[in-house]
Design a protein around this motif. Structure first.
Motif, PDB file in Angstrom:
ATOM      1  N   ALA A 257       0.831  -1.215   0.000  1.00 19.71           N
ATOM      2  CA  ALA A 257       0.000   0.000   0.000  1.00 19.71           C
ATOM      3  C   ALA A 257       0.861   1.259   0.000  1.00 19.71           C
ATOM      4  CB  ALA A 257      -0.932  -0.011   1.211  1.00 19.71           C
ATOM      5  N   GLU A 258       2.025   1.177   0.653  1.00 20.58           N
ATOM      6  CA  GLU A 258       2.916   2.353   0.666  1.00 20.58           C
ATOM      7  C   GLU A 258       3.688   2.466  -0.646  1.00 20.58           C
ATOM      8  OE1 GLU A 258       5.465   2.408   4.196  1.00 20.58           O
ATOM      9  OE2 GLU A 258       3.717   1.712   5.338  1.00 20.58           O
ATOM     10  N   VAL A 265       7.891   1.908 -11.651  1.00 23.44           N
ATOM     11  CA  VAL A 265       7.729   0.640 -12.372  1.00 23.44           C
ATOM     12  C   VAL A 265       7.454  -0.444 -11.332  1.00 23.44           C
ATOM     13  CG1 VAL A 265       8.851  -1.048 -13.883  1.00 23.44           C
ATOM     14  CG2 VAL A 265       9.398   1.385 -14.122  1.00 23.44           C
ATOM     15  N   PHE A 266       6.412  -1.228 -11.556  1.00 26.83           N
ATOM     16  CA  PHE A 266       6.053  -2.306 -10.632  1.00 26.83           C
ATOM     17  C   PHE A 266       6.218  -3.642 -11.354  1.00 26.83           C
ATOM     18  CE2 PHE A 266       3.890   1.421  -9.246  1.00 26.83           C
ATOM     19  CZ  PHE A 266       3.845   1.359  -7.860  1.00 26.83           C
ATOM     20  N   LEU A 276      -1.224  -6.903  -7.031  1.00 26.05           N
ATOM     21  CA  LEU A 276      -1.565  -5.487  -7.223  1.00 26.05           C
ATOM     22  C   LEU A 276      -3.047  -5.425  -7.558  1.00 26.05           C
ATOM     23  CD1 LEU A 276       1.546  -4.185  -9.200  1.00 26.05           C
ATOM     24  CD2 LEU A 276       1.043  -3.953  -6.760  1.00 26.05           C
ATOM     25  N   ARG A 277      -3.784  -4.699  -6.712  1.00 24.83           N
ATOM     26  CA  ARG A 277      -5.249  -4.692  -6.809  1.00 24.83           C
ATOM     27  C   ARG A 277      -5.767  -3.266  -6.976  1.00 24.83           C
ATOM     28  NH1 ARG A 277      -3.618  -7.874  -2.473  1.00 24.83           N
ATOM     29  NH2 ARG A 277      -4.052  -6.223  -0.963  1.00 24.83           N
ATOM     30  N   LYS A 278      -7.114  -3.188  -7.078  1.00 23.85           N
ATOM     31  CA  LYS A 278      -7.811  -1.905  -7.275  1.00 23.85           C
ATOM     32  C   LYS A 278      -7.266  -0.804  -6.351  1.00 23.85           C
ATOM     33  CE  LYS A 278     -12.656  -0.423  -6.760  1.00 23.85           C
ATOM     34  NZ  LYS A 278     -12.788   0.038  -5.384  1.00 23.85           N
ATOM     35  N   GLU A 279      -7.199  -1.124  -5.038  1.00 24.36           N
ATOM     36  CA  GLU A 279      -6.806  -0.071  -4.082  1.00 24.36           C
ATOM     37  C   GLU A 279      -5.372   0.404  -4.317  1.00 24.36           C
ATOM     38  OE1 GLU A 279      -7.689  -3.228  -3.307  1.00 24.36           O
ATOM     39  OE2 GLU A 279      -6.634  -4.000  -1.539  1.00 24.36           O
ATOM     40  N   HIS A 280      -4.558  -0.458  -4.962  1.00 26.02           N
ATOM     41  CA  HIS A 280      -3.186  -0.032  -5.252  1.00 26.02           C
ATOM     42  C   HIS A 280      -3.147   0.787  -6.543  1.00 26.02           C
ATOM     43  CE1 HIS A 280      -2.675  -4.025  -3.057  1.00 26.02           C
ATOM     44  NE2 HIS A 280      -2.546  -3.062  -2.181  1.00 26.02           N
ATOM     45  N   VAL A 298      -2.075 -13.838 -13.210  1.00 22.34           N
ATOM     46  CA  VAL A 298      -3.057 -13.623 -12.132  1.00 22.34           C
ATOM     47  C   VAL A 298      -2.537 -12.624 -11.097  1.00 22.34           C
ATOM     48  CG1 VAL A 298      -4.088 -15.926 -12.326  1.00 22.34           C
ATOM     49  CG2 VAL A 298      -2.123 -15.594 -10.821  1.00 22.34           C
ATOM     50  N   GLU A 299      -1.274 -12.215 -11.241  1.00 23.23           N
ATOM     51  CA  GLU A 299      -0.665 -11.408 -10.173  1.00 23.23           C
ATOM     52  C   GLU A 299      -1.164  -9.964 -10.181  1.00 23.23           C
ATOM     53  OE1 GLU A 299       3.234 -12.230  -8.980  1.00 23.23           O
ATOM     54  OE2 GLU A 299       3.282 -14.218  -9.867  1.00 23.23           O
TER      55      GLU A 299
END
Ligand code: ADE
Length: 418
Positions: A257-258, A265-266, A276-280, A298-299
């Motif tokens: 989250a931070e 770049v992720f 890595l999801r919506k909130e990220h 799927v990651e």
């Protein structure tokens, strides 16, 4: 001969590139030379589900030289090199069922095409062949006496099949050989992931903040190479021991989250789902680049990104840009599929030399040992690791010492102390 490739006319370029890789695979070549004399796989049918690359083509050549009949399909819809697939059919007479960009139905149709050959050995990269065989094709089971698995994700799936008692034949975890994961996962993924990201985006890594999710052998390799390019590297890890190792290797550690707020770049390499999801995505900077180099797509939770995005467009080959309601743009590479094979050519041949030498040895091992193996995930004997490493060192013109008799005796004895 049955096959399904994009365009057989691509074969000449594929052949040149297969030969280029062959020049960089001296260990596998020496095995091929021995195989062509001894024919240890004479008449054995091998069904392979691997990334269809120049390196894989050379593995198919080695198996065919040993007398095996091989059929090959892709282990990922985006990783096939169409010219290589064509050359395997036209020049090396290997039935190939693989087309770059094939949809999911075709991908599974091609797996069934390989199973139609009634393989005695299955060779997998990710366990899609084995899981299809176990769940939908038990007609093939009576022929199979063993299998091999190339990658960490596949080995994890197979161990869970073993644990549930549903695995129907022994499988050699090629991934677990030291001459595989210490080199292919670390130096292969390390270099080829950076290669894929650069080919897709041409961004400058120096000075940028690269977030690496997962500090297994693949994550270690990518973090090390990103640092080598001058990036500030942040590592995300859930295992405290691995996290500690990352910290002591000099990387910054923090929760996802931070990191989401500061990364440029992720790169995900965890083997797990929805890293890595919506909130990220909602917190990321404008222009953030997001890529996956783990086995399955799927990651990255791309579905959630699709849901929240106001618009999306392809801005370069392999780059889809999502515009979020907050006005920021997120660039997803290679549809979230493993970026080193989707946008580049996978690991270099000289590292696949060792991985695929293990595959070749594993087939030979299964032919001679399968009757004594249980329906479990097994490792190759250590002597094979040592043989491959010694051959590789010799081809690199390095010489090393061996233990003196006195040292051998010392190591074997418990009597020497302070
Ligand atoms: N996996 C990663 N890189 C690869 C390559 N070059 N060939 C086959 N499988 C791979």
């Amino acid at each position: 001969m049955k096959h399904d490739v994009k365009d057989i006319g691509l074969a000449p370029s594929g052949k040149d590139r297969i030969e280029w890789a062959d020049d960089r695979m001296p260990v596998l070549r020496s095995i091929r030379d021995r195989f062509s004399k001894d024919k240890p796989l004479s008449g054995i049918r091998i069904g392979a589900c691997l990334h269809v690359t120049t390196e894989t083509a050379n593995l198919m050549r080695a198996l065919a030289a040993a007398g095996a009949e091989v059929a090959l399909c892709a282990s990922n819809p985006l990783s096939t090199q169409d010219d290589v697939a064509s050359s395997l059919v036209a020049d090396f007479h290997v039935p190939v069922f693989a087309i770059q960009g094939e949809d999911n139905d075709t991908y599974y149709q091609h797996i069934h095409n390989v199973l139609d050959f009634n393989p005695q050995i299955t060779m997998d990269d990710g366990a899609d062949l084995v899981s299809t065989l176990h769940s939908a094709r038990d007609d093939v089971l009576e022929h199979v006496f063993g299998g091999t698995e190339e990658t960490t994700t596949g080995v994890i799936r197979l161990r869970s099949m073993e644990k549930e008692g549903v695995l129907k034949y022994p499988i050699v975890a090629v991934n677990d050989a030291e001459t595989k994961h210490l080199f292919d996962n670390r130096y292969g993924t390390g270099q080829s992931t950076i290669d894929g990201i650069l080919r897709a985006t041409n961004v400058l890594l120096a000075g940028s903040i690269v977030v690496v999710a997962g500090y297994g052998w693949c994550g270690r390799g990518v973090a090390m190479r990103a640092r080598g390019m001058g990036s500030h590297v942040i590592v995300l890890e859930v295992n405290p021991v691995k996290a500690l190792e990352a910290a002591m290797d000099g990387f910054t550690l923090m929760p996802v989250a931070e990191a989401a707020e500061i990364g440029d770049v992720f790169i995900t390499l965890t083997g797990n789902i929805a890293v890595l999801r919506k909130e990220h995505f909602e917190k990321m900077k404008d222009g953030a680049i997001v890529a996956n180099s783990g086995h399955f797509n799927v990651e990255l939770d791309i579905e959630s990104l699709e849901e929240i995005a106001a618009k999306k467009k392809t801005v370069r080959e392999h780059v889809v840009q999502y515009l979020l309601p907050n006005g920021r743009r997120i660039n997803v590479l290679g549809e979230g599929r493993l970026i080193n094979l989707a946008a580049a050519e996978g690991h270099p041949a000289s590292v696949m030399d060792m991985s695929f030498s293990n595959q070749a040895f594993a087939c030979e091992y299964l032919v001679s040992q399968h009757a004594s193996l249980k329906n479990e995930v097994v490792r190759l004997p250590e002597r094979i690791d040592h043989e491959i490493a010694a051959l590789k060192l010799a081809t690199m013109d390095y010489r090393i010492d061996s233990l003196t008799d006195q040292q051998e005796r010392y190591l074997a004895s418990w009597k020497h102390g302070t």
